[in-house]
Write a protein that holds these residues in place. Structure first.
Motif, mmCIF file in Angstrom:
data_model
loop_
_atom_site.group_PDB
_atom_site.id
_atom_site.type_symbol
_atom_site.label_atom_id
_atom_site.label_comp_id
_atom_site.label_asym_id
_atom_site.label_seq_id
_atom_site.Cartn_x
_atom_site.Cartn_y
_atom_site.Cartn_z
ATOM 1 N N SER A 25 0.827 -1.210 0.000
ATOM 2 C CA SER A 25 0.000 0.000 0.000
ATOM 3 C C SER A 25 0.862 1.261 0.000
ATOM 4 C CB SER A 25 -0.939 0.006 1.218
ATOM 5 O OG SER A 25 -0.236 0.252 2.424
ATOM 6 N N PHE A 29 0.188 3.485 -3.288
ATOM 7 C CA PHE A 29 -0.704 4.629 -3.068
ATOM 8 C C PHE A 29 -0.016 5.833 -2.414
ATOM 9 C CE2 PHE A 29 -3.385 0.761 -2.868
ATOM 10 C CZ PHE A 29 -4.084 0.965 -4.044
ATOM 11 N N CYS A 78 -14.815 -1.360 3.632
ATOM 12 C CA CYS A 78 -13.922 -0.250 3.324
ATOM 13 C C CYS A 78 -14.678 1.066 3.551
ATOM 14 C CB CYS A 78 -13.467 -0.377 1.873
ATOM 15 S SG CYS A 78 -12.048 0.607 1.448
ATOM 16 N N ARG A 80 -14.497 5.438 3.640
ATOM 17 C CA ARG A 80 -13.793 6.668 3.244
ATOM 18 C C ARG A 80 -14.540 7.844 3.850
ATOM 19 N NH1 ARG A 80 -14.239 10.355 -1.150
ATOM 20 N NH2 ARG A 80 -12.214 11.289 -1.758
ATOM 21 N N VAL A 91 -9.326 0.114 5.401
ATOM 22 C CA VAL A 91 -9.497 -1.039 4.518
ATOM 23 C C VAL A 91 -9.376 -2.315 5.351
ATOM 24 C CG1 VAL A 91 -8.645 -2.241 2.481
ATOM 25 C CG2 VAL A 91 -8.454 0.251 2.632
ATOM 26 N N ASN A 115 -4.356 9.656 -5.055
ATOM 27 C CA ASN A 115 -4.512 8.205 -4.984
ATOM 28 C C ASN A 115 -5.628 7.753 -4.051
ATOM 29 O OD1 ASN A 115 -2.390 7.890 -6.774
ATOM 30 N ND2 ASN A 115 -0.867 7.694 -5.153
ATOM 31 N N PHE A 116 -6.275 8.721 -3.374
ATOM 32 C CA PHE A 116 -7.329 8.349 -2.426
ATOM 33 C C PHE A 116 -8.660 9.026 -2.784
ATOM 34 C CE2 PHE A 116 -3.506 7.129 -0.285
ATOM 35 C CZ PHE A 116 -3.863 5.999 0.421
ATOM 36 N N GLU A 120 -10.766 5.903 -6.823
ATOM 37 C CA GLU A 120 -9.618 5.024 -6.612
ATOM 38 C C GLU A 120 -9.891 3.968 -5.550
ATOM 39 O OE1 GLU A 120 -6.764 4.765 -8.128
ATOM 40 O OE2 GLU A 120 -7.051 6.430 -9.519
ATOM 41 N N ILE A 124 -7.939 0.343 -3.941
ATOM 42 C CA ILE A 124 -7.535 0.223 -2.541
ATOM 43 C C ILE A 124 -8.236 -0.964 -1.876
ATOM 44 C CG2 ILE A 124 -7.545 1.382 -0.300
ATOM 45 C CD1 ILE A 124 -7.405 4.046 -1.863
#
Length: 333
Positions: A25, A29, A78, A80, A91, A115-116, A120, A124
């Motif tokens: 990771s 990322f 997951c 966010r 995650v 990348n987040f 994306e 992930i």
């Protein structure tokens, strides 16, 4: 005791998988901050790996959204979460299809981190799913091997039984379990002072260390094993042969060619004093040929290989793979 060995081996295996996922990771990322968490049986959340923090962010530490971490462990999803400045992502790493969560990856980044972004998240999440599948595969592989080497209760009460259980595990490739049993046998033999059993245990344990790419640690075990035999007056007995050969192999791996040559020759000398030709003789001669060649003495290497072919033919026959391999090396010189 055997169940504990399996459990401990599996835990170490899972820890390696989680560590690999964390490293992956970071590389893929490039998070500003990241933590790998796992949970103990009592519910305590422990940081295994971290990046971007000055110290391990333990349970309750400031700067971590613990609600997010707890939700990820409990919901196995997951998550966010974004505010005006930061983007937080958790995650889960869980065994498929609906297994327990083995660990949680926690990421803390500026909101603008490319990348987040929401689009994306699939990548992930896929990393967590792949790691979870690896955990399940490691468990399956371990259990399939352990079923063949699981010791009975009588095997875990005596030195010979514990040693046998360790050697069976080593043969099956369950090296961590093998090391645990063989170390226990070694510790038991320590109580008896200088003796054949202690030297044998040191040799067994050293072989596991050598097989797991720890040649210096293995060398220490083999050297002590020979020292024990010398104290017991057994340095010219058959029990010394394996130790001398292993010492030669370790010194060769560490680049100590002269010492490796001396030890292999000493091993051959001890073999010659025993009744009958030792089955390890051709291999030792072939190893001496390799050393001679690397030291620039092709003529001596040829002599060693000629002797290896003769010895292997006497022991195994002219069509045996060992004999043919020695003959092939001889033809290549």
């Amino acid at each position: 005791m055997a169940t504990k060995q399996i459990t401990d081996t599996f835990k170490r295996s899972v820890k390696r998988v989680l560590g690999e996922a964390f490293s992956d990771s970071l590389e893929r990322f490039e998070p500003e901050k990241a933590v790998l968490y796992h949970r103990l049986n009592d519910g305590q959340t422990i940081p295994d790996k971290f990046s971007g923090f000055t110290s391990p962010p333990a349970q309750g530490a400031a700067g971590i959204d613990w609600n997010l971490v707890n939700q990820c462990f409990e919901q196995a999803q997951c998550i966010r979460l974004v505010n005006d400045e930061r983007c937080y992502v958790t995650v889960p790493i869980r065994k498929p299809p609906q297994g327990e969560v083995a660990g949680v990856l926690y990421f803390d980044n500026p909101r603008s981190h490319p990348n987040f972004r929401k689009d994306e998240m699939v990548s992930i999440e896929a990393l967590g799913l792949r790691a979870g599948a690896d955990v399940a595969m490691r468990e399956k592989q371990l259990l399939s091997k352990v079923q063949r080497v699981l010791p009975t209760s009588d095997q875990t009460e005596t030195w010979s039984g514990i040693r046998r259980a360790g050697l069976e595990a080593f043969k099956a490739g369950v090296n961590e379990m093998a090391a645990s049993f063989l170390e226990r046998a070694k510790n038991m033999a320590e109580e008896w002072g200088p003796c054949r059993e202690l030297a044998t245990s040191l040799n067994d344990y050293g072989e596991v260390l050598r097989a797991t790419d720890n040649p210096r640690d293995a060398l220490e075990q083999f050297e002590r094993g020979m020292s024990i035999l010398e104290q017991a007056g057994l340095e010219r007995q058959p029990c010394a042969i394996s130790l001398l050969n292993n010492l030669g192999g370790c010194n060769y791996a560490l680049g100590n060619l002269r010492e490796a040559e001396r030890l292999y020759k000493l091993g051959l000398d001890v073999m010659s004093e025993q009744k009958g030709e030792n089955r390890a003789t051709p291999a030792v001669m072939a190893n001496l040929a390799v050393i001679s060649k690397e030291m620039g003495d092709a003529a001596t290497a040829r002599v060693w290989l000629q002797q290896a072919v003769l010895s292997s033919t006497r022991l195994f026959g002219e069509d045996h793979p060992n004999t043919l391999k020695c003959a092939e090396r001889l033809a290549e010189l």
